[in-house]
Enzyme design. Structure first.
Site, PDB file in Angstrom:
ATOM      1  N   MET A  37       0.839  -1.197   0.000  1.00  0.00           N
ATOM      2  CA  MET A  37       0.000   0.000   0.000  1.00  0.00           C
ATOM      3  C   MET A  37       0.876   1.250   0.000  1.00  0.00           C
ATOM      4  O   MET A  37       0.417   2.343   0.355  1.00  0.00           O
ATOM      5  CB  MET A  37      -0.936  -0.010   1.212  1.00  0.00           C
ATOM      6  CG  MET A  37      -1.897  -1.193   1.156  1.00  0.00           C
ATOM      7  SD  MET A  37      -3.422  -0.917   2.048  1.00  0.00           S
ATOM      8  CE  MET A  37      -2.817  -0.715   3.699  1.00  0.00           C
ATOM      9  N   GLY A  41      11.117  -2.757   5.479  1.00  0.00           N
ATOM     10  CA  GLY A  41      10.355  -4.012   5.578  1.00  0.00           C
ATOM     11  C   GLY A  41       9.842  -4.422   4.198  1.00  0.00           C
ATOM     12  O   GLY A  41       9.998  -5.573   3.779  1.00  0.00           O
ATOM     13  N   HIS A  42       9.247  -3.461   3.492  1.00  0.00           N
ATOM     14  CA  HIS A  42       8.783  -3.744   2.126  1.00  0.00           C
ATOM     15  C   HIS A  42       9.980  -4.142   1.245  1.00  0.00           C
ATOM     16  O   HIS A  42       9.901  -5.086   0.463  1.00  0.00           O
ATOM     17  CB  HIS A  42       8.142  -2.504   1.498  1.00  0.00           C
ATOM     18  CG  HIS A  42       6.875  -2.044   2.163  1.00  0.00           C
ATOM     19  ND1 HIS A  42       6.789  -0.863   2.836  1.00  0.00           N
ATOM     20  CD2 HIS A  42       5.632  -2.593   2.215  1.00  0.00           C
ATOM     21  CE1 HIS A  42       5.553  -0.690   3.295  1.00  0.00           C
ATOM     22  NE2 HIS A  42       4.828  -1.730   2.936  1.00  0.00           N
ATOM     23  N   GLN A  84     -10.363  -2.475   2.445  1.00  0.00           N
ATOM     24  CA  GLN A  84      -9.864  -3.176   3.630  1.00  0.00           C
ATOM     25  C   GLN A  84      -9.782  -2.277   4.864  1.00  0.00           C
ATOM     26  O   GLN A  84      -9.356  -2.722   5.925  1.00  0.00           O
ATOM     27  CB  GLN A  84      -8.516  -3.832   3.356  1.00  0.00           C
ATOM     28  CG  GLN A  84      -7.345  -2.879   3.216  1.00  0.00           C
ATOM     29  CD  GLN A  84      -6.112  -3.608   2.742  1.00  0.00           C
ATOM     30  OE1 GLN A  84      -6.034  -4.078   1.602  1.00  0.00           O
ATOM     31  NE2 GLN A  84      -5.128  -3.740   3.611  1.00  0.00           N
ATOM     32  N   GLY A 102       4.629 -10.328   4.167  1.00  0.00           N
ATOM     33  CA  GLY A 102       5.388 -10.268   5.412  1.00  0.00           C
ATOM     34  C   GLY A 102       4.680 -10.989   6.554  1.00  0.00           C
ATOM     35  O   GLY A 102       3.460 -10.922   6.681  1.00  0.00           O
ATOM     36  N   LYS A 133       4.857  -9.958   9.344  1.00  0.00           N
ATOM     37  CA  LYS A 133       4.381  -8.850  10.191  1.00  0.00           C
ATOM     38  C   LYS A 133       2.848  -8.897  10.269  1.00  0.00           C
ATOM     39  O   LYS A 133       2.258  -8.666  11.315  1.00  0.00           O
ATOM     40  CB  LYS A 133       4.870  -7.540   9.566  1.00  0.00           C
ATOM     41  CG  LYS A 133       4.078  -6.316   9.846  1.00  0.00           C
ATOM     42  CD  LYS A 133       4.568  -5.659  11.089  1.00  0.00           C
ATOM     43  CE  LYS A 133       3.844  -4.385  11.444  1.00  0.00           C
ATOM     44  NZ  LYS A 133       2.723  -4.010  10.653  1.00  0.00           N
ATOM     45  N   GLN A 181      -2.964 -12.161   8.019  1.00  0.00           N
ATOM     46  CA  GLN A 181      -3.202 -11.881   6.596  1.00  0.00           C
ATOM     47  C   GLN A 181      -2.499 -12.914   5.709  1.00  0.00           C
ATOM     48  O   GLN A 181      -3.076 -13.435   4.748  1.00  0.00           O
ATOM     49  CB  GLN A 181      -2.698 -10.472   6.282  1.00  0.00           C
ATOM     50  CG  GLN A 181      -2.583 -10.154   4.801  1.00  0.00           C
ATOM     51  CD  GLN A 181      -2.136  -8.725   4.572  1.00  0.00           C
ATOM     52  OE1 GLN A 181      -2.931  -7.811   4.735  1.00  0.00           O
ATOM     53  NE2 GLN A 181      -0.891  -8.509   4.186  1.00  0.00           N
TER      54      GLN A 181
END
Ligand code: AMP
Length: 279
Positions: free
Chosen positions: A29, A35-36, A60, A147, A149, A153
């Site tokens: 997003m 992290g991405h 979402q 991820g 994280k 999901q």
């Protein structure tokens, strides 16, 4: 690096590149951080072509305010992606994705959607399923990277792929953290200085909870965590839960035959942060 906002032109390009090449896909997003980038770097290692999507998916978000305030840094994102030699970026508008029907499809994730995040974010996982399925149909990747994280999901996407027979390999990637342990998140940029200094407490606490789960049961550990947060006036614990990694159902006691994980959601003022740790 090629940037496409239209489905048709993206698909034409991917089609021309696909022969003999494996396509790795990283949906995001935006408001990109290390992290991405760790997901994208892994995708680069394992595929010839990497496609990254940047799309703040309206379906979402259960709170309009959260959607409006979600950080958007598209120029910076594109420069970051260029610097790590990303091949293709897909930046569609909501209209391009949803036409005039910005609505979620309804999914049955065999109960995974009712645990943890599902109890607090109404319709969130239907929104996630809708956009990820749509993006998979558009990009048709061989492998897709998500991820840990957002562990719930990740499991929900695995379930969707399995149930809908989508031909993609879902790869889970480690959580990337700041030096002080805070899990990287686009939302971290919205923390006030005061809150930023206290939020490393989240990871510190779940790390300690992991240690405690060796000798104490889940209820005792949960009580301990809840008590710890009572002494943190700047943070509000939404939930702490120890759950099975596969079913996401609550776990009561440590069992060497069962893989479990501790999950946490915390508010730092209005910013909601989540984290988890394998036990
Ligand atoms: P988002 O842009 O927040 O939707 O995240 C896009 C992808 O990056 C998702 O698969 C996330 O789980 C993943 N991601 C976000 N933050 C991290 C992190 N700190 N470490 C690893 N993956 C992450």
């Amino acid at each position: 690096m090629l940037v496409f906002a239209k489905i048709k032109s993206l698909q034409q390009k991917i089609k021309s590149l696909k022969k003999g090449n494996s396509i790795g896909f990283v949906p995001t997003m935006g408001a990109l951080h290390e992290g991405h980038l760790s997901l994208i770097k892994q995708a680069k290692k394992e595929n010839n072509i990497v496609v990254v999507s940047i799309f703040v998916n309206p379906t979402q978000f259960d709170k309009k305010e959260d959607l409006i305030n979600y950080p958007k840094t598209i120029d910076y994102d594109l420069s970051l992606l260029k610097s790590i030699f990303c091949d293709i970026v897909f930046t569609p508008t909501a209209e391009e994705i949803y036409a005039d029907n910005i609505q979620s499809q309804l999914f049955d994730f065999d109960g995974l959607e009712y645990q943890m995040e599902g109890k607090f974010r109404d319709g969130h996982f239907n929104g996630v399923g809708t956009i990820v399925k749509r993006l998979f149909e558009i990009v048709k990747p061989h492998k897709a990277y998500f991820g840990e994280k957002d562990y719930q999901q990740l499991q929900i996407i695995r379930k969707m792929v399995e149930k809908h027979l989508i031909p993609v390999r879902v790869i889970g990637c480690d959580i990337f953290r700041e030096e002080d342990g805070l899990a990287m998140s686009s939302r971290n940029s919205r923390l006030t200085k005061k809150h930023r200094t206290v939020v490393p407490f989240i990871y510190k606490t779940i790390k300690y909870a992991k240690k405690k789960f060796g000798t104490k049961n889940a209820l005792e550990v949960t009580n301990w965590v809840e008590n710890e947060f009572k002494h943190q006036p700047l943070l509000k614990l939404e939930y702490f839960e120890i759950a099975d990694e596969e079913t996401l159902l609550p776990v009561k006691n440590k069992d060497p035959k069962q893989k479990s994980r501790a999950f946490i959601a915390v508010f730092a003022d209005k910013i909601r942060l989540i984290d988890n740790i394998s036990l």
